[in-house]
Design an enzyme around this catalytic site. Structure first.
Site, PDB file in Angstrom:
ATOM      1  CE  LYS A   1      -4.202  -1.644   2.323  1.00 18.45           C
ATOM      2  NZ  LYS A   1      -5.120  -1.307   3.427  1.00 18.45           N
TER       3      LYS A   1
ATOM      4  CG  ASN B   1      -7.584   0.919  -0.674  1.00 20.89           C
ATOM      5  OD1 ASN B   1      -7.799   1.780  -1.516  1.00 20.89           O
ATOM      6  ND2 ASN B   1      -8.515   0.515   0.166  1.00 20.89           N
TER       7      ASN B   1
ATOM      8  CG  ASP C   1      -8.319   1.116   3.700  1.00 20.77           C
ATOM      9  OD1 ASP C   1      -9.100   0.216   3.335  1.00 20.77           O
ATOM     10  OD2 ASP C   1      -7.086   0.966   3.727  1.00 20.77           O
TER      11      ASP C   1
HETATM   12  P1  NAP Z   1       0.335  -1.313  11.115  1.00 22.16           P
HETATM   13  O1  NAP Z   1       0.574  -0.175  10.228  1.00 22.16           O
HETATM   14  O2  NAP Z   1       1.358  -2.405  11.241  1.00 22.16           O
HETATM   15  O3  NAP Z   1       0.034  -0.729  12.600  1.00 22.16           O
HETATM   16  C1  NAP Z   1      -0.141  -1.594  13.705  1.00 22.16           C
HETATM   17  C2  NAP Z   1      -0.568  -0.790  14.927  1.00 22.16           C
HETATM   18  O4  NAP Z   1      -0.761  -1.704  16.032  1.00 22.16           O
HETATM   19  C3  NAP Z   1       0.494   0.223  15.403  1.00 22.16           C
HETATM   20  O5  NAP Z   1      -0.151   1.331  15.963  1.00 22.16           O
HETATM   21  C4  NAP Z   1       1.251  -0.589  16.478  1.00 22.16           C
HETATM   22  O6  NAP Z   1       1.885   0.225  17.444  1.00 22.16           O
HETATM   23  C5  NAP Z   1       0.103  -1.333  17.125  1.00 22.16           C
HETATM   24  N1  NAP Z   1       0.604  -2.522  17.825  1.00 22.16           N
HETATM   25  C6  NAP Z   1       1.053  -3.670  17.261  1.00 22.16           C
HETATM   26  N2  NAP Z   1       1.454  -4.525  18.232  1.00 22.16           N
HETATM   27  C7  NAP Z   1       1.252  -3.895  19.430  1.00 22.16           C
HETATM   28  C8  NAP Z   1       1.455  -4.241  20.796  1.00 22.16           C
HETATM   29  N3  NAP Z   1       1.964  -5.449  21.134  1.00 22.16           N
HETATM   30  N4  NAP Z   1       1.107  -3.358  21.765  1.00 22.16           N
HETATM   31  C9  NAP Z   1       0.584  -2.137  21.438  1.00 22.16           C
HETATM   32  N5  NAP Z   1       0.380  -1.752  20.155  1.00 22.16           N
HETATM   33  C10 NAP Z   1       0.706  -2.617  19.169  1.00 22.16           C
HETATM   34  O7  NAP Z   1      -1.012  -2.089  10.741  1.00 22.16           O
HETATM   35  P2  NAP Z   1      -2.304  -1.445  10.053  1.00 22.16           P
HETATM   36  O8  NAP Z   1      -2.184  -1.566   8.587  1.00 22.16           O
HETATM   37  O9  NAP Z   1      -2.542  -0.116  10.659  1.00 22.16           O
HETATM   38  O10 NAP Z   1      -3.459  -2.487  10.486  1.00 22.16           O
HETATM   39  C11 NAP Z   1      -3.907  -2.579  11.838  1.00 22.16           C
HETATM   40  C12 NAP Z   1      -5.025  -3.619  11.910  1.00 22.16           C
HETATM   41  O11 NAP Z   1      -6.156  -3.164  11.191  1.00 22.16           O
HETATM   42  C13 NAP Z   1      -4.662  -4.964  11.300  1.00 22.16           C
HETATM   43  O12 NAP Z   1      -5.128  -5.974  12.170  1.00 22.16           O
HETATM   44  C14 NAP Z   1      -5.435  -5.011  10.002  1.00 22.16           C
HETATM   45  O13 NAP Z   1      -5.807  -6.325   9.630  1.00 22.16           O
HETATM   46  C15 NAP Z   1      -6.661  -4.187  10.367  1.00 22.16           C
HETATM   47  N6  NAP Z   1      -7.328  -3.549   9.201  1.00 22.16           N
HETATM   48  C16 NAP Z   1      -8.649  -3.787   9.016  1.00 22.16           C
HETATM   49  C17 NAP Z   1      -9.293  -3.191   7.947  1.00 22.16           C
HETATM   50  C18 NAP Z   1     -10.765  -3.451   7.726  1.00 22.16           C
HETATM   51  O14 NAP Z   1     -11.216  -3.288   6.581  1.00 22.16           O
HETATM   52  N7  NAP Z   1     -11.519  -3.807   8.739  1.00 22.16           N
HETATM   53  C19 NAP Z   1      -8.598  -2.327   7.085  1.00 22.16           C
HETATM   54  C20 NAP Z   1      -7.228  -2.092   7.322  1.00 22.16           C
HETATM   55  C21 NAP Z   1      -6.607  -2.711   8.392  1.00 22.16           C
HETATM   56  P3  NAP Z   1       3.383   0.786  17.185  1.00 22.16           P
HETATM   57  O15 NAP Z   1       3.218   2.019  16.334  1.00 22.16           O
HETATM   58  O16 NAP Z   1       3.892   1.069  18.540  1.00 22.16           O
HETATM   59  O17 NAP Z   1       4.138  -0.307  16.467  1.00 22.16           O
END
Ligand code: NAP
Length: 301
Positions: free
Chosen positions: A68, A89, A110
Site C-alpha cells: 500500500k 489500496n 479505506d
Molecule cells: P500497522 O501499520 O502495522 O500498525 C499496527 C498498529 O498496532 C500500530 O499502531 C502498532 O503500534 C500497534 N501494535 C502492534 N502490536 C502492538 C502491541 N503489542 N502493543 C501495542 N500496540 C501494538 O497495521 P495497520 O495496517 O494499521 O493495520 C492494523 C489492523 O487493522 C490490522 O489488524 C489489520 O488487519 C486491520 N485492518 C482492518 C481493515 C478493515 O477493513 N476492517 C482495514 C485495514 C486494516 P506501534 O506504532 O507502537 O508499532
C-alpha cells in the site's frame, strides 16, 4: 477476444484474503462479465507487475500488505485520500491514456469504508465530544481522515510508540488547516483548534474519559496477535466502540464493551464498504452491502 473485465488483488502473501470472494459475489449477483483474482506479488515485483497488468487490459487492482505505501511512488497520479492517508489500496488502470502502457491512478477507499461502517452501525458524530483512537499505523491514518471528514474536532490518539502518535497528531492537526485557506492567522488558528489530534502513550487511558467513540485501529486482539488490554472504566457507557479487527468478528474489546452497555460496531463492514468504490470503478456498478453478503463472507473464513 474476450470482453470480460479483469481485476485483481495484489499482496504478499495473499491466499487468505476475502476480497476475491467479495468481488466474486457481486460479479455473480449483478451478472457482470468480469473476473477478480488474488495474485501473490513480491514487493520487488510490484511496479513491473502493475505495468504488465495494465498492458494486458486489466481495469484495475486492489493492494494489500505490503504494497500500500510502496505504490505511492509507482502510480502516475493519485487522489486526495491516497495522498493524505499516505497509502494506495486501489489502482485504476486507464490503458492507452497519455500514450503509456496504462496510466495508473492510485486511490484510497479505506476511510470511506470506515465511515460507511460507522454510519451503518448507527453512529452519529458528536463533534463536541472527543474520540479515542488506539493505534498510529496505516489503518489509523485512514480512521483519522474519515473521522475528520465526518466532523470530529478532537481526537485522542493512543499508541505504543508515542513518537509515531505525535508525528501523526501533528500531521493531521495541520492538515485540516491546509484544506482551508484561512483569510487570517486568527481564523487559521481557530480551524487548527477545531480539528486537533492529541497524542498519548500506551497506558494513558485517561484519554478515554468523555469519549463518544472508541476505535481500535491496532492489530491487537486479532487471531494470532496479543490481546488488546485496554481498561474501559473511564469510557462513558453511552459511547460507541468499534474495532477494525474482524477476525474474530466479535473481538474481546467488543465483547467487554457490550457487557458494560456500550453500543458496538464490528470491523467486517469496513472491509465490505471499502471495496464498493473499487468495484464501481472496475465494473461500473455501486454494489450493495447486505446481510447475505456478510453471511457469504463469514462462511468463507
Ligand atoms: P500497522 O501499520 O502495522 O500498525 C499496527 C498498529 O498496532 C500500530 O499502531 C502498532 O503500534 C500497534 N501494535 C502492534 N502490536 C502492538 C502491541 N503489542 N502493543 C501495542 N500496540 C501494538 O497495521 P495497520 O495496517 O494499521 O493495520 C492494523 C489492523 O487493522 C490490522 O489488524 C489489520 O488487519 C486491520 N485492518 C482492518 C481493515 C478493515 O477493513 N476492517 C482495514 C485495514 C486494516 P506501534 O506504532 O507502537 O508499532
Amino acid at each position: 477476444m474476450s470482453t470480460a473485465k479483469k481485476a485483481a488483488l495484489l499482496g504478499w502473501p495473499v491466499e487468505h484474503s476475502l476480497s476475491p470472494r467479495l468481488h466474486g459475489y457481486w460479479l455473480k449477483q449483478y451478472g457482470i462479465n468480469g473476473s477478480y483474482q488474488a495474485l501473490a506479488v513480491k514487493p520487488d515485483d510490484l511496479a513491473e507487475t502493475l505495468r504488465k497488468l495494465a498492458k494486458e487490459g486489466y481495469v484495475g487492482v486492489n493492494l494489500t500488505v505490503p504494497h500500500k505505501e510502496h505504490a505511492l511512488s509507482i502510480v502516475d497520479r493519485m487522489d486526495e485520500n491516497a495522498k493524505r492517508i499516505g497509502a494506495v489500496n486501489t489502482i485504476i488502470m486507464n490503458a492507452g491514456l497519455m500514450n503509456t502502457d496504462g496510466d495508473l491512478e492510485g486511490r484510497n477507499t479505506d476511510a470511506f469504508g470506515f465511515a460507511q461502517n460507522l454510519l451503518e452501525g448507527g453512529y452519529k458524530m458528536e463533534a463536541e465530544r472527543p474520540i479515542a483512537v488506539l493505534g498510529a499505523g496505516g489503518a489509523a491514518r485512514a480512521v483519522i481522515a474519515a473521522l475528520q471528514d465526518m466532523g470530529a474536532r478532537e481526537i485522542h490518539l493512543i499508541n505504543r510508540t508515542l513518537e509515531k502518535a505525535e508525528a501523526l497528531a501533528q500531521e493531521f492537526s495541520v492538515m485540516e488547516q491546509a484544506h482551508f485557506i484561512a483569510p487570517n492567522e486568527k481564523m487559521a488558528e481557530a480551524v487548527r483548534h477545531m480539528h486537533r489530534v492529541h497524542a498519548y502513550g500506551w497506558g494513558d487511558f485517561g484519554a478515554l474519559e468523555n469519549a463518544g467513540l472508541l476505535v481500535n485501529a491496532t492489530s491487537l486482539g486479532m487471531k494470532g496477535q496479543p490481546p488488546l488490554d485496554v481498561p474501559l472504566d473511564l469510557l462513558p457507557k453511552d459511547a460507541f466502540v468499534t474495532d477494525i479487527v474482524y477476525a474474530p468478528l466479535e473481538t474481546d474489546l467488543l465483547k467487554r464493551a457490550k457487557q458494560r452497555g456500550n453500543r458496538t460496531i464490528d470491523g467486517l463492514g469496513m472491509l465490505l464498504h471499502q471495496a464498493r468504490p473499487a468495484f464501481e470503478a472496475f465494473f461500473g456498478k455501486d454494489p450493495e452491502v447486505t446481510h447475505d453478503l456478510r453471511a457469504h463472507i463469514l462462511d468463507g473464513r
